[in-house]
Write a protein that holds these residues in place. Structure first.
Motif, short mmCIF file in Angstrom:
data_model
loop_
_atom_site.label_atom_id
_atom_site.label_comp_id
_atom_site.label_asym_id
_atom_site.label_seq_id
_atom_site.Cartn_x
_atom_site.Cartn_y
_atom_site.Cartn_z
N SER A 208 50.25 -3.87 71.34
CA SER A 208 49.46 -2.67 71.65
C SER A 208 49.52 -2.49 73.16
CB SER A 208 48.00 -2.86 71.24
OG SER A 208 47.91 -3.05 69.86
N TYR A 209 49.56 -1.24 73.57
CA TYR A 209 49.68 -0.97 75.01
C TYR A 209 48.60 0.07 75.36
CZ TYR A 209 52.40 -0.51 79.40
OH TYR A 209 52.81 -0.54 80.71
N LEU A 210 47.73 -0.33 76.29
CA LEU A 210 46.54 0.52 76.53
C LEU A 210 46.28 0.73 78.02
CD1 LEU A 210 44.68 -1.81 74.19
CD2 LEU A 210 44.91 0.59 73.58
N GLN A 211 45.54 1.77 78.29
CA GLN A 211 45.10 2.02 79.67
C GLN A 211 43.56 2.20 79.65
OE1 GLN A 211 46.79 4.80 83.00
NE2 GLN A 211 45.66 6.07 81.58
N LEU A 212 42.92 1.57 80.63
CA LEU A 212 41.46 1.72 80.72
C LEU A 212 41.14 2.46 82.02
CD1 LEU A 212 38.63 0.94 79.58
CD2 LEU A 212 38.81 -1.19 80.90
N TYR A 213 40.62 3.63 81.84
CA TYR A 213 40.31 4.44 83.02
C TYR A 213 38.93 5.06 82.83
CZ TYR A 213 40.57 8.10 86.57
OH TYR A 213 40.30 8.92 87.64
N MET A 214 38.12 4.84 83.79
CA MET A 214 36.75 5.36 83.75
C MET A 214 36.08 5.06 82.41
SD MET A 214 36.95 8.88 85.94
CE MET A 214 35.29 9.34 85.55
N GLU A 215 36.15 3.79 82.05
CA GLU A 215 35.54 3.28 80.83
C GLU A 215 36.02 3.95 79.54
OE1 GLU A 215 34.68 0.49 82.48
OE2 GLU A 215 33.32 0.33 80.77
N SER A 216 37.19 4.55 79.66
CA SER A 216 37.79 5.14 78.45
C SER A 216 39.08 4.38 78.14
CB SER A 216 38.09 6.62 78.72
OG SER A 216 39.04 7.06 77.81
N LEU A 217 39.17 3.98 76.90
CA LEU A 217 40.34 3.17 76.51
C LEU A 217 41.36 4.07 75.79
CD1 LEU A 217 41.14 0.22 76.75
CD2 LEU A 217 40.04 -0.21 74.56
N GLN A 218 42.56 4.20 76.44
CA GLN A 218 43.57 5.11 75.89
C GLN A 218 44.76 4.31 75.33
OE1 GLN A 218 44.46 7.29 79.43
NE2 GLN A 218 42.49 8.35 79.43
N ASP A 219 45.31 4.87 74.26
CA ASP A 219 46.49 4.24 73.64
C ASP A 219 47.74 4.78 74.32
OD1 ASP A 219 48.48 3.24 72.03
OD2 ASP A 219 47.42 3.71 70.14
N LEU A 220 48.47 3.91 74.98
CA LEU A 220 49.67 4.40 75.67
C LEU A 220 50.86 4.59 74.72
CD1 LEU A 220 49.60 2.46 79.08
CD2 LEU A 220 49.15 4.87 78.67
N ILE A 221 50.76 3.99 73.53
CA ILE A 221 51.85 4.22 72.55
C ILE A 221 51.64 5.57 71.88
CG2 ILE A 221 52.97 3.34 70.45
CD1 ILE A 221 52.11 0.53 71.32
N ASP A 222 50.37 5.89 71.61
CA ASP A 222 50.05 7.18 71.01
C ASP A 222 48.95 7.83 71.86
OD1 ASP A 222 49.41 9.33 69.51
OD2 ASP A 222 48.62 8.19 67.78
N PRO A 223 49.30 8.64 72.86
CA PRO A 223 48.34 9.14 73.85
C PRO A 223 47.21 9.99 73.25
CG PRO A 223 50.60 9.68 74.46
CD PRO A 223 50.65 9.15 73.09
N THR A 224 47.42 10.52 72.04
CA THR A 224 46.36 11.31 71.42
C THR A 224 45.15 10.43 71.10
OG1 THR A 224 47.38 10.93 69.27
CG2 THR A 224 47.95 12.98 70.39
N ASN A 225 45.42 9.17 71.01
CA ASN A 225 44.38 8.19 70.73
C ASN A 225 43.73 7.80 72.06
OD1 ASN A 225 43.51 7.09 68.45
ND2 ASN A 225 45.13 5.53 68.25
#
Ligand code: ADP
Ligand code: MG
Length: 910
Positions: A208-225
C-alpha cells in the motif's frame, strides 16, 4: 572520547553513551550481516532467557501500551538511529565557500561533532554515522537490511527518514536509480531482497502506498481514495488500513511501476491542492505473508510425544511481516512554514503529526507514563514502530551548511532521543485454523467412511463365517448319510452274494450226480463208433500209401529219361556247332577258291589278250581293252572270254566283287580291282557297276590306297566309265579331278599317267563341264603330265586338249562363251605349238585339230600370233596329210582378219 569529555552536551549525549554501555548485552550496533532476531528465534532457551532476563519487556510508556505483549515472549531491541550527511550542493559550495561545515563526522567512532561556534563543539554518538561519501548500497545495508530480514522472519519493521527539507530523505529512501543502479534507494533495494527471499507460489507480497497531509490519509495507488481511516484491532492492537489499496507484487518491475504511479499521483495531488511534497509524509507498507513448514516449527515437539495424527492435524503456520517505510515531512520549524504563506492553522495542522511523533518519542525516551499516541494519525499509524513490537531504524538526514545549524541541531536531538526508545520484537505467527478445520472435516469424513467400510467388512465377514459353518455342517451331515448308505449297501450285497454262492454250489452238486449216471450209459456206444471210424481211416491210409508209391516210381523213371534226353540235346548241339563251323570254313574256302578262280581267269584273260596283240612294245599295258572303247579299232574281246566274265559275274555277284575292293587282304583287293576294270571295259556292264556304287568305290580307292597297281587299274576303270556323259558328271561331282591329278602326281609308272590322262581327256569332251573342269585344275593336271614324256601319255594329253578346244569353240560359236580360250589362259599354247610337229601321228593329229579350233575365234588370234601358232597353222594348211584338216586350217586362217593382217605384215603370201 576522554579528551572531548567536557564538550559533551549535558544529559543527552551522556545518556546516549551510557545507554550504549549499559545495554551492551542486547544493544548491538547495526551492521550488514547481523540479525539478532534469528538466533533468538531459533533457539528456545535464548528466547526464554530473554523473557526472564529482567530486561524491560515493554516500557509502560511505549507506543504499543503496557499490556500489548504482556503474555507473549518478545525480544527487546532499541530503535536504531543512523545519521547521514548530504554533500554540499552547488549553491552551498558557492555560498558557504568561506565557512566550515556545521558538522564534523567521525564514522570510525560512530560520532558526530556539531559545531556550536568557532571554539565549541558538541559530540553525539549514533548507531551509524554515514558521511557525504557513503554509498546508497552501504546506507541500505546498515540502515534497512536488518529490518528487511526481520520482516522476512515474521516481525514488523519500520524504516523512516527524518530531517530538514532538502537534506536527502527522499534521496535516501525513494531513489529509483533508473539512470544509475548504484543510486537505488532503500525502498527499491528492500523490495529486491524481499522478492529474492520469498517463494511466490506459497508466499505473498502486497503493497500500500499512502500520503499523509494535514491529517488526511490519501491512497497514492488510487487517488480517489483520499480519506482512509485507521483501524486498530482491540485485541492484538494491530493497526490496519482496510480502505487502502493493497497491490500484490509479483516482480520488481511491477513494483517500480507502482512507485512511479504513486509519485505521479502525489505530484498531481500536491499541485491540485497547492501543497508541497515536503509538507506531507509518504508511507509505503509492504505486507509479507509466508507459509512455514511443519519441521520449522518450534512447537513441533513441545510435548515430546507428538503423534503422526497430531502432526497431520497441525494447521499451516503463516508468518506475517510488515515493513513500513516513512519519508517524513520536512522537520523545519513551523514558523518558517507559516512565513511561507500558510495560515498558522494550516501550519499547525501540517506539522501536527510530526510534532506528535516528537512528543511521543520524548515521552518514550523519558519513560513517561503518558505517550500521546492518539494525538495524530502518524503516531497512530506508527504505534508499533516506536516503543512497539517492531524493529525500527531511523535515518536522520542533515545538511552541511552552517546556515541551517539550528535545524541540524534539532534533527540530531530527535535522533538522540529516538535512540533511547526500546521496542519489544514480537513474532507475528498465526495458525491457519480455517484450513485446519477444513482438513479436520475431510479427515473426519475419511474416518467415518473408513469406520463404515470396516463395519461393513466385519458384518460381511461374520456373514461369510456363518454361511461357511452352515455349509460345513450340512456337508458333514451329507457325508455321514452317504457313508452310512454305502456301508449298508455293501453289507447287503455281500449277504446276497454269499447266498447266491451257496445256491450255486448246491446246484452244481445236484448236476454232477445226474451227469455221472448219463455218462456211463453213452460210453459203450461211443467206443463202437470210434472203432468203426478207425477202421475206415486205416483203409484210406493204405490206398494213399499205394498211390504215393506208384507216383514215386513214375518220378524215378521220368528222371532217368530226362537225363538221357539232355545228353542227347548236348550231343545234337555239339553236332550243330560242328556243322556251323564246317559251313563257315567251307564258305571261306569257297570265297578263296572263287577269288583264286577270278584271279586265274583274269590272268588267263590278260595272257590271252597279250597274245592277241600285234606284239609287245607297240601299245604296252595290260588294260588296253579299256582304251579300246575310245579307239574301237584297237581291240575287241572274243565271245568266249565275254562269256567267261559274264559267267563269273553271275557266279560271284557284282556286289560281292565290289565288296572285295575293300577287303583287308591287299592281294584280294588288287584282284578285285582288276576284275572290276575288266567288267567296266564292257559297255553293257558299266551302268550296273555305277549303280552298284562301283565308280564311287574306284574313286575312293584312288584316295585311300597307296598301291600303284591299284591306282593304275582303278584309273583305267574310271577312264572306261568316263566315256558315258552321266558318269562324267558323277566323277566331277565326287571330286574326280583332284583325285586323278593327285594320282598322276604320285605316279612312277607312265601307264598310270596314261590312264589318268585318258580319263581327263574323256571329261574334256563334255560341253557342260568345261568351266568346272578348268576350275578344278583339269587343264593344269593334263599339262603337268607331259613332263613324263611317254608318247602314250602325250597322246592322251593332246586328245584332251583337242576335246576341250572343240567344246570351247562350239560354245563360242553358240554364244555361250566369250573371251579368249581357257587353254590359252592356263598356258597350254606353248606346249601345243611345240608338239604341232610331233612325230607320233596320234599326238600330231590331236594338236592340229586343237589349233584349228582355237584359231576359229578372233579373241585367241593375237595370243596365237604371239605364241607362234600362226606359223603352225600355215604349215598345217599346207602340209597336213589329212585333207579335211588342211582345209579346216586354211578356212580358219583366211576368215580371220587378224591372221590375214599379220600374214600381210610378215609379207607372207597366202
Ligand atoms: P528531502 O527529501 O529531504 O527534502 P531530497 O532527497 O529531495 O531532500 O534532496 C534534496 C537534494 O539534495 C536533491 O537534489 C538530492 O538529489 C540531493 N541529495 C540529497 N542527498 C544527497 C546525497 N547523499 N548525495 C548527493 N545528493 C544528495
Ligand atoms: Mg523529500
Amino acid at each position: 572520547m576522554a579528551s572531548g569529555g567536557g564538550n559533551y552536551r549535558s544529559g543527552t549525549h551522556k545518556n546516549s553513551l551510557k545507554g550504549t554501555t549499559t545495554t551492551t548485552a542486547t544493544d548491538r550496533p547495526l551492521s550488514v550481516n547481523t540479525n539478532p532476531s534469528k538466533p533468538t528465534l531459533k533457539n528456545k532457551s535464548l528466547s526464554s532467557v530473554g523473557a526472564s532476563s529482567g530486561l524491560r519487556k515493554s516500557s509502560p510508556g511505549s507506543l504499543g501500551g503496557g499490556g500489548t505483549a504482556k503474555d507473549d515472549a518478545g525480544v527487546p531491541g532499541r530503535v536504531r538511529v543512523a545519521v547521514r550527511l548530504r554533500p554540499r550542493n552547488a549553491e552551498e559550495s558557492v555560498a558557504d565557500a568561506d565557512f566550515a561545515d556545521c558538522v564534523e563526522l567521525q564514522p570510525e567512532f560512530k560520532r558526530l561533532k556539531l559545531r556550536k561556534n568557532n571554539w565549541d563543539t558538541d559530540m553525539y554518538e549514533f548507531d551509524e554515522v554515514l558521511t557525504e561519501f557513503a554509498s546508497q548500497k552501504r546506507v541500505y545495508e546498515v540502515v534497512a537490511k536488518p529490518v528487511v530480514e526481520s520482516v522476512l522472519d515474521g516481525y514488523n519493521g519500520t524504516v523512516m527518514a527524518y530531517g530538514q527539507t532538502g537534506t536527502g530523505k527522499t534521496y535516501t529512501l525513494g531513489r529509483l536509480g533508473e539512470e544509475d543502479t548504484a543510486d537505488r534507494g532503500i525502498i527499491v533495494r528492500a523490495m529486491e531482497d524481499i522478492l529474492a527471499d520469498v517463494s511466490l507460489e506459497t508466499d505473498s507480497v502486497s503493497v500500500s502506498y499512502l500520503q499523509l497531509y494535514m491529517e488526511s490519509l490519501q491512497d497514492l495507488i488510487d487517488p480517489t481514495n483520499d480519506n482512509i481511516s485507521i483501524v486498530e484491532d482491540p485485541r492484538s492492537r494491530d493497526v490496519s488500513l482496510p480502505g487502502a489499496t493493497l497491490f500484490e507484487i509479483r516482480d520488481q518491475q511491477s513494483f517500480l511501476e507502482l512507485l512511479r504511479l504513486g509519485e505521479a499521483h502525489r505530484y498531481a495531488a500536491n499541485t491540485r491542492s497547492n501543497t508541497e511534497s515536503s509538507r506531507s509524509h509518504a508511507l509505503l507498507m509492504v505486507h509479507v505473508k509466508r507459509s512455514v513448514k511443519g519441521s520449522d516449527l518450534a512447537h513441533s515437539s513441545q510435548n515430546g510425544n507428538t503423534t503422526n495424527m497430531a502432526k497431520s492435524l497441525r494447521p499451516t503456520l503463516v508468518r506475517k511481516g510488515k515493513l513500513v517505510v516513512v519519508d517524513l515531512a520536512g522537520s523545519e520549524r513551523i514558523d518558517k512554514s507559516g512565513s511561507e504563506g500558510h495560515t498558522l492553522e494550516e501550519a499547525k495542522s501540517i506539522n501536527l503529526s510530526l510534532s506528535a511523533l516528537g512528543k511521543c518519542i520524548n515521552a518514550l525516551a523519558e519513560n513517561s507514563a503518558h505517550v500521546p499516541i492518539r494525538d495524530s494519525k502518524l503516531t497512530r499509524l506508527l504505534r508499533d514502530s516506536f516503543g512497539g513490537t517492531a524493529r525500527t531504524s531511523l535515518v536522520i538526514t542533515i545538511g552541511p551548511s552552517p546556515r541551517h545549524r539550528g535545524e541540524t541541531a534539532s534533527t540530531i536531538m530527535f535522533g538522540q532521543r529516538a535512540m533511547k526508545v526500546e521496542n519489544m520484537l514480537k513474532l507475528k505467527e498465526e495458525f491457519d485454523y480455517k484450513s485446519l478445520a477444513r482438513k479436520l472435516d475431510i479427515q473426519l469424513d475419511q474416518l467415518i467412511m473408513e469406520h463404515e467400510r470396516k463395519q461393513k467388512a466385519l458384518e460381511d465377514e461374520i456373514e461369510r463365517i456363518t454361511t461357511d459353518a452352515r455349509n460345513q455342517i450340512s456337508e458333514a451331515e451329507r457325508n455321514y448319510a452317504n457313508a452310512m448308505e454305502k456301508e449298508r449297501l455293501k453289507y447287503q450285497k455281500e449277504y446276497m452274494e454269499s447266498i447266491k454262492k451257496l445256491e450255486e454250489k448246491w446246484m452244481m452238486n445236484q448236476q454232477k450226480n445226474s451227469e455221472r449216471k448219463d455218462q456211463i450209459a453213452s460210453s459203450a456206444e461211443e467206443v463202437a463208433e470210434l472203432k468203426r471210424l478207425l477202421n475206415k481211416e486205416i483203409s484210406l491210409r493204405k490206398i494213399a500209401e499205394e498211390e504215393v508209391h506208384s507216383l514215386k516210381s513214375q518220378i524215378a523213371q521220368l528222371k532217368i529219361s530226362e537225363v538221357s534226353a539232355s545228353s542227347e540235346v548236348l550231343k545234337l548241339r555239339k553236332m550243330l556247332e560242328d556243322e556251323a563251323y564246317r559251313k563257315e570254313k567251307l564258305e571261306g574256302e569257297i570265297s578263296t577258291l572263287q577269288t583264286q578262280l577270278l584271279q586265274l581267269s583274269f590272268e588267263a584273260d590278260e595272257t590271252r589278250r597279250r597274245l592277241d596283240l600285234d606284239g609287245p612294245g607297240i601299245v604296252p599295258g595290260s588294260l588296253e581293252s579299256l582304251i579300246s572303247q575310245a579307239r574301237p579299232q584297237v581291240n575287241d574281246l572274243g565271245n568266249g572270254e565275254k562269256d567267261s566274265i559274264a559267267n563269273l559275274f553271275e557266279q560271284v555277284g557284282l556286289q560281292k566283287i565290289l565288296s572285295l575292293l575293300e577287303a583287308e587282304d591287299a592281294d584280294v583287293r588288287i584282284h578285285a580291282v582288276k576284275v572290276v576294270a575288266n567288267l567296266a571295259a564292257e559297255e553293257s556292264n558299266q551302268q550296273k557297276i555305277v549303280e552298284a556304287g562301283g565308280l564311287t568305290s574306284l574313286l575312293a580307292l584312288l584316295g585311300s590306297s597307296e598301291d600303284e597297281t591299284i591306282h593304275r587299274v582303278a584309273a583305267g576303270a574310271i577312264a572306261n566309265l568316263a566315256m558315258n556323259e552321266t558318269n562324267q558328271e558323277l566323277i566331277m561331282s565326287e571330286g574326280g579331278i583332284s583325285l586323278l591329278s593327285m594320282t598322276a602326281a604320285n605316279a612312277e609308272d607312265p601307264q598310270t599317267c596314261r590312264m589318268v590322262a585318258g580319263a581327263i581327256a574323256n571329261l574334256c569332251g563334255n560341253d557342260k563341264l568345261q568351266n568346272k573342269l578348268r576350275g578344278e585344275g583339269g587343264i593344269k593336271a593334263l599339262l603337268g603330265m607331259v613332263k613324263c614324256g611317254h608318247p602314250d601319255v602325250l597322246a592322251q594329253v593332246a586328245r584332251g586338249i583337242a576335246n576341250f578346244a572343240k567344246c570351247e569353240s562350239r560354245a563360242s560359236t553358240q554364244g555361250n562363251k566369250t573371251g579368249r580360250s581357257l587353254l590359252i589362259e592356263d598356258g597350254a599354247l606353248p606346249w601345243i605349238v611345240q608338239n604341232a610337229n610331233n612325230d607320233a601321228s596320234p599326238i600330231r593329229r590331236h594338236i592340229e585339230l586343237a589349233l584349228c579350233h582355237l584359231a576359229q575365234h578372233e579373241v585367241n588370234a593375237k595370243d596365237m600370233i604371239t605364241g607362234g601358232a600362226l606359223w603352225e597353222l600355215v604349215s598345217i594348211s599346207r602340209d597336213c596329210s589329212r585333207e579335211d584338216i588342211r582345209n579346216l586350217a586354211h578356212r580358219t586362217l583366211t576368215s580371220s582378219p587378224t591372221f590375214l593382217a599379220e600374214l600381210r605384215r610378215l609379207r607372207i603370201d597366202y
